[in-house]
Write a protein that holds these residues in place. Structure first.
Motif, PDB file in Angstrom:
ATOM      1  N   LEU A 166       0.852  -1.191   0.000  1.00 55.96           N
ATOM      2  CA  LEU A 166       0.000   0.000   0.000  1.00 55.96           C
ATOM      3  C   LEU A 166       0.885   1.236   0.000  1.00 55.96           C
ATOM      4  O   LEU A 166       1.724   1.407   0.881  1.00 55.96           O
ATOM      5  N   GLY A 177       1.010   6.492   8.236  1.00 53.50           N
ATOM      6  CA  GLY A 177      -0.132   6.241   9.121  1.00 53.50           C
ATOM      7  C   GLY A 177      -0.720   4.854   8.933  1.00 53.50           C
ATOM      8  O   GLY A 177      -1.859   4.600   9.314  1.00 53.50           O
ATOM      9  N   THR A 196       5.492  -0.971   5.625  1.00 55.46           N
ATOM     10  CA  THR A 196       4.522  -0.969   6.725  1.00 55.46           C
ATOM     11  C   THR A 196       3.967  -2.364   6.988  1.00 55.46           C
ATOM     12  O   THR A 196       3.645  -2.703   8.122  1.00 55.46           O
ATOM     13  N   CYS A 228       3.837   2.052  20.963  1.00 58.95           N
ATOM     14  CA  CYS A 228       4.805   1.829  19.881  1.00 58.95           C
ATOM     15  C   CYS A 228       5.423   3.170  19.511  1.00 58.95           C
ATOM     16  O   CYS A 228       4.706   4.117  19.182  1.00 58.95           O
ATOM     17  N   ALA A 245       8.100  12.989  -0.211  1.00 60.97           N
ATOM     18  CA  ALA A 245       8.801  12.505   0.970  1.00 60.97           C
ATOM     19  C   ALA A 245       9.631  13.641   1.544  1.00 60.97           C
ATOM     20  O   ALA A 245      10.007  14.564   0.821  1.00 60.97           O
ATOM     21  N   LYS A 288       8.701   5.230  17.364  1.00 63.54           N
ATOM     22  CA  LYS A 288       9.722   5.113  16.320  1.00 63.54           C
ATOM     23  C   LYS A 288      10.694   6.277  16.447  1.00 63.54           C
ATOM     24  O   LYS A 288      10.271   7.415  16.659  1.00 63.54           O
ATOM     25  N   LEU A 314       5.928  -5.861  14.841  1.00 69.24           N
ATOM     26  CA  LEU A 314       5.411  -5.194  16.043  1.00 69.24           C
ATOM     27  C   LEU A 314       4.279  -6.004  16.670  1.00 69.24           C
ATOM     28  O   LEU A 314       4.182  -6.099  17.898  1.00 69.24           O
ATOM     29  N   ASP A 330       4.279  10.103  18.679  1.00 66.90           N
ATOM     30  CA  ASP A 330       4.437   8.968  19.590  1.00 66.90           C
ATOM     31  C   ASP A 330       4.590   9.435  21.035  1.00 66.90           C
ATOM     32  O   ASP A 330       4.209   8.726  21.968  1.00 66.90           O
ATOM     33  N   ILE A 358       7.595  -0.162  23.011  1.00 65.30           N
ATOM     34  CA  ILE A 358       8.270  -1.043  22.054  1.00 65.30           C
ATOM     35  C   ILE A 358       8.695  -0.231  20.839  1.00 65.30           C
ATOM     36  O   ILE A 358       7.930   0.595  20.328  1.00 65.30           O
ATOM     37  N   ASP A 371       5.663   8.587   7.198  1.00 65.80           N
ATOM     38  CA  ASP A 371       4.494   9.441   7.060  1.00 65.80           C
ATOM     39  C   ASP A 371       3.277   8.719   6.471  1.00 65.80           C
ATOM     40  O   ASP A 371       2.446   9.334   5.824  1.00 65.80           O
ATOM     41  N   CYS A 380      -0.382   4.154  19.398  1.00 66.16           N
ATOM     42  CA  CYS A 380       0.579   4.535  18.364  1.00 66.16           C
ATOM     43  C   CYS A 380       0.422   6.023  18.089  1.00 66.16           C
ATOM     44  O   CYS A 380      -0.549   6.646  18.509  1.00 66.16           O
ATOM     45  N   GLY A 381       1.362   6.575  17.326  1.00 60.70           N
ATOM     46  CA  GLY A 381       1.191   7.930  16.835  1.00 60.70           C
ATOM     47  C   GLY A 381       0.313   7.924  15.592  1.00 60.70           C
ATOM     48  O   GLY A 381       0.109   6.888  14.967  1.00 60.70           O
ATOM     49  N   THR A 417       6.154  -3.421  -0.962  1.00 56.93           N
ATOM     50  CA  THR A 417       6.368  -2.156  -1.670  1.00 56.93           C
ATOM     51  C   THR A 417       7.850  -1.963  -1.948  1.00 56.93           C
ATOM     52  O   THR A 417       8.705  -2.263  -1.115  1.00 56.93           O
ATOM     53  N   VAL A 452       0.884   1.845   9.922  1.00 55.80           N
ATOM     54  CA  VAL A 452       1.368   0.828  10.855  1.00 55.80           C
ATOM     55  C   VAL A 452       0.333   0.553  11.955  1.00 55.80           C
ATOM     56  O   VAL A 452       0.091  -0.598  12.310  1.00 55.80           O
ATOM     57  N   GLY A 453      -0.304   1.589  12.478  1.00 51.09           N
ATOM     58  CA  GLY A 453      -1.325   1.399  13.522  1.00 51.09           C
ATOM     59  C   GLY A 453      -2.435   0.458  13.049  1.00 51.09           C
ATOM     60  O   GLY A 453      -2.653  -0.602  13.655  1.00 51.09           O
ATOM     61  N   MET A 493      10.799  -0.926  16.977  1.00 47.32           N
ATOM     62  CA  MET A 493      11.605  -1.739  16.082  1.00 47.32           C
ATOM     63  C   MET A 493      12.577  -0.787  15.408  1.00 47.32           C
ATOM     64  O   MET A 493      12.146   0.195  14.800  1.00 47.32           O
TER      65      MET A 493
HETATM   66  C1  LIG Z   1      10.088   8.353   2.060  1.00 47.94           C
HETATM   67  C2  LIG Z   1       9.472   7.062   2.477  1.00 47.94           C
HETATM   68  C3  LIG Z   1       8.261   6.661   1.914  1.00 47.94           C
HETATM   69  C4  LIG Z   1       7.674   5.457   2.288  1.00 47.94           C
HETATM   70  N1  LIG Z   1       6.495   5.088   1.727  1.00 47.94           N
HETATM   71  C5  LIG Z   1       5.918   3.924   2.082  1.00 47.94           C
HETATM   72  C6  LIG Z   1       4.670   3.515   1.522  1.00 47.94           C
HETATM   73  O1  LIG Z   1       4.070   4.225   0.721  1.00 47.94           O
HETATM   74  N2  LIG Z   1       4.152   2.326   1.895  1.00 47.94           N
HETATM   75  C7  LIG Z   1       4.770   1.511   2.811  1.00 47.94           C
HETATM   76  O2  LIG Z   1       4.233   0.445   3.116  1.00 47.94           O
HETATM   77  N3  LIG Z   1       5.944   1.878   3.380  1.00 47.94           N
HETATM   78  C8  LIG Z   1       6.534   3.055   3.031  1.00 47.94           C
HETATM   79  N4  LIG Z   1       7.719   3.427   3.608  1.00 47.94           N
HETATM   80  C9  LIG Z   1       8.327   2.554   4.619  1.00 47.94           C
HETATM   81  C10 LIG Z   1       7.819   2.890   6.027  1.00 47.94           C
HETATM   82  O3  LIG Z   1       8.213   4.166   6.381  1.00 47.94           O
HETATM   83  C11 LIG Z   1       8.350   1.875   7.000  1.00 47.94           C
HETATM   84  O4  LIG Z   1       7.615   0.697   6.845  1.00 47.94           O
HETATM   85  C12 LIG Z   1       8.305   2.175   8.446  1.00 47.94           C
HETATM   86  O5  LIG Z   1       8.903   1.085   9.125  1.00 47.94           O
HETATM   87  C13 LIG Z   1       6.923   2.370   9.087  1.00 47.94           C
HETATM   88  O6  LIG Z   1       6.098   3.194   8.407  1.00 47.94           O
HETATM   89  P1  LIG Z   1       5.864   4.722   8.770  1.00 47.94           P
HETATM   90  O7  LIG Z   1       7.142   5.335   9.127  1.00 47.94           O
HETATM   91  O8  LIG Z   1       5.098   5.269   7.647  1.00 47.94           O
HETATM   92  O9  LIG Z   1       4.957   4.630  10.070  1.00 47.94           O
HETATM   93  P2  LIG Z   1       3.469   5.174  10.304  1.00 47.94           P
HETATM   94  O10 LIG Z   1       2.499   4.166   9.847  1.00 47.94           O
HETATM   95  O11 LIG Z   1       3.295   6.566   9.824  1.00 47.94           O
HETATM   96  O12 LIG Z   1       3.556   5.157  11.883  1.00 47.94           O
HETATM   97  C14 LIG Z   1       2.402   5.199  12.696  1.00 47.94           C
HETATM   98  C15 LIG Z   1       2.786   4.801  14.090  1.00 47.94           C
HETATM   99  O13 LIG Z   1       3.173   3.428  14.105  1.00 47.94           O
HETATM  100  C16 LIG Z   1       4.208   3.237  15.081  1.00 47.94           C
HETATM  101  N5  LIG Z   1       5.424   2.782  14.400  1.00 47.94           N
HETATM  102  C17 LIG Z   1       5.781   2.943  13.105  1.00 47.94           C
HETATM  103  N6  LIG Z   1       6.984   2.378  12.882  1.00 47.94           N
HETATM  104  C18 LIG Z   1       7.396   1.859  14.053  1.00 47.94           C
HETATM  105  C19 LIG Z   1       8.557   1.153  14.476  1.00 47.94           C
HETATM  106  N7  LIG Z   1       9.553   0.866  13.632  1.00 47.94           N
HETATM  107  N8  LIG Z   1       8.646   0.771  15.776  1.00 47.94           N
HETATM  108  C20 LIG Z   1       7.645   1.042  16.652  1.00 47.94           C
HETATM  109  N9  LIG Z   1       6.537   1.716  16.300  1.00 47.94           N
HETATM  110  C21 LIG Z   1       6.400   2.116  15.026  1.00 47.94           C
HETATM  111  C22 LIG Z   1       4.414   4.574  15.752  1.00 47.94           C
HETATM  112  O14 LIG Z   1       3.550   4.664  16.856  1.00 47.94           O
HETATM  113  C23 LIG Z   1       3.968   5.540  14.679  1.00 47.94           C
HETATM  114  O15 LIG Z   1       3.584   6.800  15.174  1.00 47.94           O
HETATM  115  C24 LIG Z   1       8.310   4.632   3.243  1.00 47.94           C
HETATM  116  C25 LIG Z   1       9.516   5.056   3.811  1.00 47.94           C
HETATM  117  C26 LIG Z   1      10.105   6.241   3.443  1.00 47.94           C
HETATM  118  C27 LIG Z   1      11.388   6.660   4.086  1.00 47.94           C
END
Ligand SMILES: Cc1cc2nc3c(=O)[nH]c(=O)nc-3n(C[C@H](O)[C@H](O)[C@H](O)COP(=O)(O)OP(=O)(O)OC[C@H]3O[C@@H](n4cnc5c(N)ncnc54)[C@H](O)[C@@H]3O)c2cc1C
Ligand SMILES: Cc1cc2nc3c(=O)[nH]c(=O)nc-3n(C[C@H](O)[C@H](O)[C@H](O)COP(=O)(O)OP(=O)(O)OC[C@H]3O[C@@H](n4cnc5c(N)ncnc54)[C@H](O)[C@@H]3O)c2cc1C
Lengths: 370, 277
Positions: free
Chosen positions: A143, B131, B95, B7, A164, B9, B102, B39, B60, B129, B121-122, B231, B133-134, B62
């Motif tokens: 996604l 949203g 994600t 959770c 990004a 990050k 997680l 977070d 926690i 960016d 989660c955040g 992805t 993972v939650g 990762m």
């Molecule tokens: C520029 C860029 C673009 C990306 N685009 C995509 C994309 O379109 N689709 C995709 O699947 N992945 C994408 N990724 C990868 C994604 O950033 C990673 O999977 C990352 O591990 C988690 O996603 P997030 O940072 O978007 O977290 P979000 O889903 O935005 O995080 C929401 C919440 O989840 C919790 N959380 C997230 N990561 C962690 C962690 N490692 N440990 C503990 N809690 C955590 C926190 O509470 C956080 O506030 C992208 C990465 C980058 C750098």
């Protein structure tokens, strides 16, 4: 050791590890747009995505499908056809009146597994992200979040690009491993097709996938935000920034907006200074807009602002600094003091209207706001 | 006692990231690593629930070993235990792979310290960016998700019910759900507290618990890290700014300039499109 084993709970296998059912990905065809609605009114991003979905489906020579979920929403199924869909799945049931993740995601999963679209698109709204995140995990599939460009290549791969690092870069993201390929897309970026009532299509009813008593969350009430500006659907936006020097000057912008039948927008600097509400903010952390006419007044043109308004048809920039970056994307630039220029423009429009009304008293020339 | 899992990050402070104009690549050197902004609001809400109802708060993350610092910050604010889920095999996760690991870690936390009543989660991170993972974690744990929460109206630990306000584009929704739930926090939810002196002292000595793939005997290694991520980032680029031929309108005084602008606008298709006469 035995003690440790005892501690581990018996659990159902975790979802989202293996795809269920048909994994012959070649049987997946077409583009599905999930329509978002509240109280029978669709979000404009849904029609924008049908517009972009149509372009992708035509390139793939495949059907464009829409999914409408809610209560008393059959009119939206017809609207989806007018906005470009060939086929609409309609899940209409009283317990689906309010969005809730589980009952809605079960319907989406049922439609995706049964009708096998190769691409699924939703708005990157709060609800769209909530729903898409659940569905993609369940399927499972990749996604892409918050796309601002969507295309397909010769191998039928979805090229979903997203900004990004505070909009400083764009990243193109692919999913080769699974179908459907999923993306949420930013509101205000893609253009809807003109609504066309002569278009025809098929409406396929779909049953709800959860019994009402199985749904454990309850929406107690929805408090609609009143008095919020609707930037997304405005044809004319008069936006102000830090150059306004204080909240008072927004009055000048409102006067101009009133003459043009438009609304007032703002940069983040003006919002952060407390001069105007956040619902007026345009840019990365505000609204993305595509009005026909956009005035950027006392706004320097930072990239995080520009990404929210660069798709306006005509941009007029007013700034005292001839080097301000906003001029690079403006069709018309005025270098000068906004406190002199803005009232003069408002006046010039009033005079033009007065002259027109004097010549043709039958037709007052105030713009029609729709 | 309630068991709450937060959770968090560790992310680069994206406001500090610059593009190297020569190579068109990101300059990450010297960019400070911080606990993702939202977070901290998730953690603060867990600590408030702890203050009011009594709870065990497990944090926690990762991430790489350097994320220890972020965990210490959470301990200094009042978290009871902090877990670093870290292994080279987890690197490069999208994600989908992130939510898998997680979710496994949260299940392990249940095995260690008792059933989890709430995961916090955040709303999203500053770097990925998405949203996503939650919702991904909630889905994997098969619990209800309440995203974009700006207020916890009440939590009834007897009836195991929670009522929250979800902030949406067009208004606020009050929703009631049964525990266990996952919530994602907005900045409006609360104001994160400062570390207390005892907290700082505890954090200085604290060593986070580290779990690697070996601590998850049933883990499916094809579903983690880069390999488990559907992805693929195929390219990144710095977008070319839109090219526009700007016409600068000049004139003798504001009135003349204004008049000239109006004349230009009336000469376009705007009058027809907007119904000006
Ligand atoms: C520029 C860029 C673009 C990306 N685009 C995509 C994309 O379109 N689709 C995709 O699947 N992945 C994408 N990724 C990868 C994604 O950033 C990673 O999977 C990352 O591990 C988690 O996603 P997030 O940072 O978007 O977290 P979000 O889903 O935005 O995080 C929401 C919440 O989840 C919790 N959380 C997230 N990561 C962690 C962690 N490692 N440990 C503990 N809690 C955590 C926190 O509470 C956080 O506030 C992208 C990465 C980058 C750098
Ligand atoms: C993660 C992130 C997200 C962001 N999101 C957004 C967003 O969504 N929207 C957004 O707008 N910004 C956003 N920003 C902020 C952005 O980087 C800029 O700081 C902001 O847009 C600047 O606002 P401004 O143009 O009003 O102020 P300034 O940059 O201070 O510009 C003021 C301008 O007014 C002109 N001026 C002053 N006096 C007069 C006068 N009397 N007459 C005419 N001109 C005058 C000046 O020459 C100057 O060009 C974000 C930043 C980050 C890091």
């Amino acid at each position: 050791m035995a003690e440790k084993e005892q501690k581990e709970r018996k659990r159902k296998p975790m979802v989202g590890l293996q795809p269920e059912g048909d994994v012959d990905w070649s049987s997946y065809r077409g583009v599905l747009v999930v329509v978002e609605q509240r109280a029978g009114k669709a979000k404009s991003v849904s029609w924008q995505l049908l517009g972009q979905g149509r372009r992708l489906a035509d390139k793939l020579e495949a059907p464009l499908m829409a999914l409408v979920i809610g209560s008393n929403v059959s009119h939206l199924a017809r609207e989806a056809i007018y906005y470009g869909a060939d086929r609409v799945f309609l899940c209409d049931s009283p317990e689906l009146e309010n969005y809730r993740t589980r009952p809605y995601s079960r319907v989406c999963l049922h439609v995706i597994r049964t009708y096998k679209p190769e691409i699924v698109l939703m708005g990157a709204t709060y609800t769209g992200r909530d729903l898409a995140g659940a569905i993609a995990t369940h399927l499972p599939t990749g996604l892409t979040a918050d796309s601002t460009q969507l295309d397909v290549d010769d191998e039928r791969l979805l090229l979903a690009s997203r900004p990004a690092f505070s909009e400083k870069m764009l990243a193109t993201i692919l999913c080769k491993q699974f179908k459907p390929q999923m993306a949420t897309a930013r509101a205000g970026v893609f253009e809807a097709l003109p609504r066309d009532e002569s278009r025809t299509g098929e409406i396929i009813p779909v049953p709800p996938q959860m019994k009402p008593e199985e749904i454990t969350t309850e929406v107690l009430e929805f408090l609609e935000a009143t008095g919020k500006v609707n930037l997304e659907d405005a044809d004319v936006i008069v936006a102000g920034g830090r150059g306004l020097g204080g909240p008072g000057a927004f009055r000048l912008l409102q006067d101009l907006a009133d003459e043009l039948g438009g609304v007032v927008g703002a940069s983040r600097a003006a919002v952060d200074l407390g001069w105007i509400g956040h619902d007026h903010q345009i840019g990365q952390t505000g609204a993305t807009v595509r009005p026909k006419l956009y005035f950027a007044i006392g706004i320097s043109g930072a990239i995080q602002h520009v990404v929210g308004m660069q798709n306006a048809t005509y941009i007029v920039a007013i700034n005292k600094d001839p080097e301000a970056p906003i001029f690079k994307i403006a069709n018309y630039g005025i270098v000068g003091d906004l406190f002199q220029i803005v009232p003069a423009i408002t006046n010039a429009i009033r005079q033009r209207k007065a002259a027109k009304d004097a010549a043709d008293p039958q037709q007052p020339s105030t713009p029609q706001t729709v | 006692m309630l068991h709450l899992v937060v959770c968090i990050k560790q992310v680069p402070d994206s406001r500090e990231i610059r593009i190297d104009p020569k190579t068109n690549t990101l300059v990450r050197e010297g960019v400070p690593a911080i606990v993702n902004y939202f977070d901290l609001h998730a953690l603060e809400e867990a600590l408030r629930i702890k203050d009011e109802h009594g709870a065990r708060v497990t944090v926690i993350t990762m991430g790489p070993p350097s994320a220890e610092k972020a965990l210490r910050q959470c301990i200094s604010m009042g978290a009871d235990e902090a877990v670093l889920v870290s292994d080279r095999a987890f690197a490069g996760a999208d994600t989908l792979a992130t939510s898998y690991v997680l979710a496994l870690a949260i299940q392990k936390a249940e095995d260690e310290w008792g059933p989890v009543d709430m995961v916090l989660c955040g709303k999203q991170t500053l770097d990925g960016d998405t949203g996503q993972v939650g919702p991904g974690i909630a889905c994997r744990l098969d619990i209800e998700q309440l995203t974009y929460v700006e207020k916890v109206e009440y939590l009834d630990t007897e009836k195991r019910e929670i009522v929250v306000h979800r902030h949406l584009e067009d208004g606020v929704e009050r929703v009631k759900a049964k525990l266990p739930v996952l919530i994602t926090a907005l900045a409006e939810l609360n104001r994160p507290r400062r570390a207390s002196l005892p907290g700082l002292l505890r954090a200085a000595r604290y060593r986070p618990i580290v779990w690697t793939t070996n601590d998850f005997p049933n883990i499916d290694r094809s579903k983690i890290g880069l390999r488990g991520s559907p992805t693929i980032v195929s390219k990144t680029w710095v977008p070319e700014p839109k090219q526009v031929n700007t016409e600068f309108i000049e004139g003798d005084g504001p009135e003349a300039v204004a008049q000239a602008l109006i004349d230009r606008l009336y000469a376009t298709d705007l009058p027809q499109k907007l119904g000006w006469t």
